[in-house]
Design a protein around this motif. Structure first.
Motif, PDB file in Angstrom:
ATOM      1  N   ASP A  97      60.964 -40.810  -8.026  1.00 52.43           N
ATOM      2  CA  ASP A  97      59.753 -41.095  -7.253  1.00 52.43           C
ATOM      3  C   ASP A  97      59.905 -42.396  -6.465  1.00 52.43           C
ATOM      4  OD1 ASP A  97      58.552 -38.840  -8.266  1.00 52.43           O
ATOM      5  OD2 ASP A  97      57.387 -39.899  -9.793  1.00 52.43           O
ATOM      6  N   ARG A 106      58.400 -38.085  -0.934  1.00 51.39           N
ATOM      7  CA  ARG A 106      57.985 -37.866  -2.316  1.00 51.39           C
ATOM      8  C   ARG A 106      58.404 -36.473  -2.752  1.00 51.39           C
ATOM      9  NH1 ARG A 106      52.634 -35.228  -3.278  1.00 51.39           N
ATOM     10  NH2 ARG A 106      52.106 -34.078  -1.385  1.00 51.39           N
ATOM     11  N   TYR A 185      54.454 -34.263 -13.539  1.00 51.85           N
ATOM     12  CA  TYR A 185      54.275 -33.571 -12.264  1.00 51.85           C
ATOM     13  C   TYR A 185      52.922 -32.868 -12.178  1.00 51.85           C
ATOM     14  CZ  TYR A 185      59.082 -34.617 -11.094  1.00 51.85           C
ATOM     15  OH  TYR A 185      60.239 -35.293 -10.794  1.00 51.85           O
ATOM     16  N   ALA A 188      50.482 -35.401 -11.082  1.00 47.06           N
ATOM     17  CA  ALA A 188      50.690 -35.750  -9.678  1.00 47.06           C
ATOM     18  C   ALA A 188      50.180 -34.658  -8.742  1.00 47.06           C
ATOM     19  CB  ALA A 188      52.174 -36.012  -9.413  1.00 47.06           C
TER      20      ALA A 188
END
Length: 212
Positions: A97, A106, A185, A188
């Protein structure tokens, strides 16, 4: 676009990565291939990685990240890349990241191919080999006509220790994507979970839809 492909051994990541790369034009980066290239070319990073690989140890995160950054800096990675076999843990995910953020990029999608453990064991532990001619069989997908005997030469079939169900189960526990990596993840907002029990074509279709 940068994509992370996640899944346990036997989920079909390697096959799907090739199909996705062909359909999207994204560069497929396999950490295993990357290590072998550096070792073969005897680069400084390759020499360093080989010190660990020759002892059967994992290459440190710092070395792997440096190789990844070098790889995605090449012209063929301008459109993005798909990472296969990396990251393996949250520390590696955070390092990736940070490295991508420094480039104004990203991880856009983390694609998790999910397959139940028992199915994975059935896929990975069904291999048998002819002691005489070396022909491979799979007790579910490509069984011999007569149990324990080779169709081609009649030789005895045997199973390698690595292919025994109990060994496969132990290996799966060590090599499955850890829960905290998946959660990294998911939190995110980039995780997409794909049913790996479907046909090869259906899994590819769902992966490509998730990328869109």
């Amino acid at each position: 676009m940068y994509i992370v492909l996640l899944g346990p051994p036997g989920a079909g990541k390697g096959t799907q990565a090739q199909r996705i790369a062909a359909a999207t034009g994204l560069l497929h980066i396999s950490t295993g291939d990357m290590f072998r290239e550096h070792v073969k070319n005897n680069t400084e990073l390759g020499q360093l990685a080989n010190q660990y690989m020759s002892r059967g140890e994992l290459v440190p995160d710092e070395v792997t990240i440096k190789m990844l950054l070098e790889r995605i800096s090449r012209d063929d990675a301008k459109a993005g890349a798909m990472f296969d076999g990396f990251p393996r843990n949250v520390a590696q995910a955070r390092a990736l990241d940070e490295a991508l953020a420094a480039r104004g990029a990203r991880v856009d999608r983390a694609l998790l191919i999910s397959v139940p453990d028992e199915e994975l064991v059935a896929r990975l532990s069904g291999r048998w080999i002819c002691r005489n001619c070396g022909r491979l069989y799979h007790e579910r997908n490509d069984p011999p006509a007569a149990p324990g005997r080779c169709d081609a030469c009649g030789g005895e079939l045997y199973q390698r220790d690595d292919d025994r169900p109990e060994v496969v189960r132990s290996r799966l526990e060590k090599q499955k994507p850890p829960a905290d990596l998946i959660e990294h993840y998911r939190s995110a907002g980039v995780l997409r979970e794909i049913n790996g029990l479907q046909s090869l074509e259906a899994v590819t279709h769902d992966l490509l839809e998730a990328i869109k």
